[in-house]
Every structure is written in C-alpha cells, then in structure tokens.
Design an enzyme around this catalytic site. Sequence first.
Site, short mmCIF file in Angstrom:
data_model
loop_
_atom_site.label_atom_id
_atom_site.label_comp_id
_atom_site.label_asym_id
_atom_site.label_seq_id
_atom_site.Cartn_x
_atom_site.Cartn_y
_atom_site.Cartn_z
CD1 TRP B 101 -1.88 -2.11 1.49
CD2 TRP B 101 -2.53 -0.91 -0.26
NE1 TRP B 101 -3.22 -3.22 1.05
CE2 TRP B 101 -3.72 -2.43 -0.23
CE3 TRP B 101 -3.52 -0.50 -1.17
CZ2 TRP B 101 -4.63 -2.57 -1.27
CZ3 TRP B 101 -4.54 -0.69 -1.81
CH2 TRP B 101 -4.88 -2.22 -1.27
CG ASP B 171 -3.26 3.87 4.78
OD1 ASP B 171 -4.31 3.34 4.94
OD2 ASP B 171 -2.90 3.36 3.68
CE LYS B 195 -7.47 -2.89 4.95
NZ LYS B 195 -7.48 -3.86 4.41
#
Lengths: 361, 361
Positions: B101, B171, B195
């Site tokens: 990511w 993030d 999540k």
Amino acid sequence: MSRVYNFAAGPAVLPEEVLKEAAEEMLDYNGTGMSVMEMSHRSKAFEQIVTEAEKTLRDLMNIPDNYKVLFLQGGASQQFAMIPMNLMKNRVADHINTGQWAKKAIAEGKLFGKINVIASSEDRMFSYIPDLKNLKISDDADYVYICHNNTIYGTKYNQLPETGDKILVADMSSDILSEPVDVTNYGLIFAGVQKNIGPAGVVVVIIREDLITEDVLPGTPTMLRYKVHADNKSLYNTPPAYGIYICGKVFKWVQNLGGLEAMKKINLEKASILYDYLDSSKLFRGTVVKKDRSLMNIPFVTGSDEMDAKFIKEAKAAGFESLKGHRTVGGMRASIYNAMPTKGVKLLVEFMKKFEAENKI
Amino acid sequence: MSRVYNFAAGPAVLPEEVLKEAAEEMLDYNGTGMSVMEMSHRSKAFEQIVTEAEKTLRDLMNIPDNYKVLFLQGGASQQFAMIPMNLMKNRVADHINTGQWAKKAIAEGKLFGKINVIASSEDRMFSYIPDLKNLKISDDADYVYICHNNTIYGTKYNQLPETGDKILVADMSSDILSEPVDVTNYGLIFAGVQKNIGPAGVVVVIIREDLITEDVLPGTPTMLRYKVHADNKSLYNTPPAYGIYICGKVFKWVQNLGGLEAMKKINLEKASILYDYLDSSKLFRGTVVKKDRSLMNIPFVTGSDEMDAKFIKEAKAAGFESLKGHRTVGGMRASIYNAMPTKGVKLLVEFMKKFEAENKI
C-alpha cells in the site's frame, strides 16, 4: 414499526421486500456465517454477488456485450470529472442545459476543456426540454452530454438529440430502470444509485468498450480511469460492497415484477394518477410542459407560498414524507421512483383532494 | 444462524451488536418510518447521524478543533491521488516504503510530482519498519508519507519518523482506533473504514485546517478537493450515508468499551495470545521482526506450502475463515481487528495447538 410514504428525491424509498431480506441476512448471508459488510471482496461469496448483480442489470437493460458495466464510487458528481478526463480527446464537449445537475456537469467539464452549451431551457426555469431539432453539434466535440431526467425540475427526454457520429453521454441517475432504453444509442450511461436502485455510495456506469482507453488527460488519478475499473471488473480496489449487494437485490426485484416494460407500465399508471389530478385541480398545478413531464419527479405548486407550506406540513403529519420542493422551484415535489407503491400515490392524491376541499380558493 | 470467526484482512469482522442493531433498524430507523438507506441526506435525522458520528470519533481520538473530520468516498486508493493533488505545492514528497500500500501511494504520487523514497524495508520482504533515525528529509518536500500499519506484511510503526517542520501524512486504514494516537503529530490521517470501522465505501480523513486550501493542482476535480468537502461538512454531494451510519455505531461501540486506551489493552492481550504461541511453536512462526509487529495483522508460516494449505483448509472447516496469507507473503495471516472477540483468538490458538500436535515435524 410504521413505514411512511417517502417522496424524497434521493436517497429515496427502496422496496420493502429488499429491506426485509437485507435485515434477515445481516448477521449471516446465505450460510457464510458473516454479513455482506464483513466479507472479503475477493471471496467467492462476494464475487457471486457482484457477478449476479451485473448479470441481472444486463438482462434488465438488454446491455450488449460490447458495453462494460462498472460499479464505482463518488456518485454522479465524480462522473462529471471522469467523463471529460477519459473521453475528451479534443478537449471539447457539447452539453444541453436542462437544470442544476446539467449545469454542474458543464461547470466541471470546463475544468478540462471547452464546453459548448448547444441548447438550454434556463429561460423558463427549466420547465421543458429544449427543441432538439437542428442542434449545432460541434465538429470537434468529443461527445454530446444530456441529463436524461431532471430530478429538480421534473422534466425528461422523450426523444434523444440527433448527434450524428458523436457519442451521446447521459446522466440517468433519476430515471434508470424506470422504463426500457436502447443502450446502443449511448456511448456512456451513468446513474448514482440512490434514487432508483439502492443506497447512496454506488454509481453505475455503462460504457461502450471502444471508449475505454489508456489515452486519458494528463494527471488523471488511477481511480478515475475507466480502464482500470473495467480491467479489474470493478474490483480494482475494495468496492462499496454492501451497496452493490442491495443494488443486486433491487435489480432482481424489478426482474420479478416483469422487467422494464412492466416497470414502465406501472410507472405510467402511477404518474397518471398524480398528473391527472393536477390537471383537474383548481388548487394545485404541475410546473412542467406536458410533453416533457418526468415519470419520476413531479413538481407542483398552489401559487401561494403559505398554502404550499400548509400543505407540506399537513401532508407530513399524515405520513407523506419529503414533499417539499427544491428551493429553486419552491412548492412541492413528489418523487415516485420504482419503489414507491401505487398505493402511496393513490393515498397522496386522496389526501390532496381532501386538502383542496378544505382549502377552497 | 451460525457466525464464523472471520480473520479477513478487510472488509472484515464487525461487532455483532452493531449488526444486530442495524438489522433491527432496517425498516424503521428511530421512528422515522424509513431505513437510513432511504433517508434524504439533507434530513434532520441523517444530519444527526453524521454529526454524532463525527463527534464520537473526535471524542475517541481526541481530535483538536483545528482538524476537520471528513467522510469521503473512493477509499485509500483515491486518497493516494487526493493527497498530492491538494498538498503538493512544490510537487515533491518524501515517502517511506513499507509494503504494497505504501508502494501504491508512491506510484500514484509520481503522477503528480517527484517522490523521494527516503527509507524502505523492501530488501527483506517488508518484514520490519526501516530505521527512522537520520532520515534524509528533502528540503523541498511538501510532506512525509507513511503507511502506519501494513496489512499485508503485519508491521506497524511504534515510533514516528522525525519530520522537523514537514507535515506527516499517514495511512491508518488497518489500525485506526486500535490504540490512542496523538493526532497533533500528523497533518493528515486517513483510513478506509473497511478494516476497523465499518463497511467498505467510506474513507475517513482527519486533516489540519491550514492544509485545506483552494490552492490545488490544475485539473483537480471538484470531488477531489478537501476544501469542497470541508466547507460542506462532507455533504457536498450525497455521501455514502448507510456506511457512515454503521461507522457511527462502531464508534459508539468502541466508546462503550472504554475508548482507545481500553481498546489498546484488549488488542495487546489478543495479539499476545497469538504471538506468544507463535514464539513457542515448533510448527508455526511469525514472519515479522518482533519490535515491529502489528497488533492487527499477524502473518505466520510453517515453512511448507503443503502444510500451510492443509492448515488453512482444516481451519476453515472448523469455522476459522479467511486465514490464507496474501499471495506475496504466502502462508497464513490472522487479521484480528477491534471487532474480533478475544474468544476467537483463543479458539484459533487452541486449534493451532491441536493441529501442531497432529502434525509433528
């Protein structure tokens, strides 16, 4: 539990059957032991949900094989940018201005190129669809853009502009699935789902394959490229999974009612109940030119702001929700999307008749 | 109905209490006579939902008044573009590369400016967080970017890079709300909610007010401007309303558990149960350097692909779902987000012990 009749313009009423199923499946979808909200978007169970949703939509709209169906995020507002970013090769587009959402698309398009407004109904408060004959389509236009049904003003296109060899792009957010359309007339159709399909947060894009290219404007984010989503079958990143699941249920619901021909028949009947009364009423009147009336969004006024306010208040007390018109039109608006039962419209008209009798002018 | 223990990396397990409430309110939210899915985003009922969700998140994370909280669409992948489009004034950013990511953010940033990778753990398959001392922060960097918890590789930052007067952007998709953070260390925090917070389709952005300006890169779409969303309190266009509603419930659930300090205690306990066993096992071992281990995502392997596959298969049959590791790491991964009950981890470890006994090596 007592359900109201919800005439909101969007987010809007959904079929009660769909909501009931969703509630029943909330903790355990189809024996998976989990909610669809909890499910990996790479799981077989979810793959089946998204594949089935697409298949049902293809069946309903008779979408040819050379069109892709995408489930994206960002709503219609993000499409206003994605369309020029992906389709503008000459940096020119022709737009028809039929209301606020058409105007927003024009304004956004101007960030990326030259927008020619080739017709407009702004002179009479967008109460009609402009004359579509003899439109001056620009030689260098990358596409012609229309808003197929105008949620705020209550108009719809009953015929399409003749665009010659130019691609037609249509915002169908407020009338998709309300009646059959010939997809082959369009290069790209899009619809935010929160009016006629499902919960806000999903936008459906139906796009002809040859328009999906890597040749996008410089600085187009990955997430705003149709090719990325098409190549990954809407699973480039985590999609709005629960929303897609509800959309799939609504597609099935429309299919079970008999598809878009049946849906159109129901919608014509529902709209007629309200329009016929408006045309006969001495208190209320519709605001749109008859030939351009929407089947989905029906604005009407009494002519008096006070009387409008009184009506809205009393209607709300009687269980008819969100009848207040958009602030730019005033008065009332009844949005009667697919999921609004015919009974809801009948009861509304009964209530309006009673109100008219009590408020003779 | 039988619920599984869902160890998916995201979308992931949600608190059962939240799902039960959502199911109960599906056809009639709080006496409104409609589902939250059907509700106008301009209605009082929804305004209350979004205001309350923001308020609870602010309380939980102790977010100062000079930070805005935004609920947007497009997930983390869209933030990878929004961040440079809004924050790059010099068209330079420093990134630390700690996994897939982080790499995607780097690649997207390169569409808009120069990206300096100032540290990386790619040499050892991202199994650690790089040394943060003596980082060469670029003089002209507009910000420094990190991925705070690495879902795929199971690492997390236990301290932050020293960025001097440079803005830190993080993030936190896979560890937001797992423990307290000092928001003032960051210029911008974002997290896809799927999540640790709610259903896919919402991304939370916490951004310091002075970073919200009209000075964005040319060709930045309206929907990708923080200022537009901040000025409109996340209601510029129709938001992913149902997702925000579920997020609000999860925020309350964390609050009722005692907030982030309590959550951290629970998460430490849960993770220890699994890590302690991994450290003592002769069959399984964790793949991450101890000091950088994530509390949320725990990858582990046996060393044999065949044995891994056998374990995953038998675990699934026993009701432990989605334990397969990411294809780039192989083996197994147990994602144990906030909503995974301690019991689930205990039962998993019991199962692993049994499996180890049956598969002596």
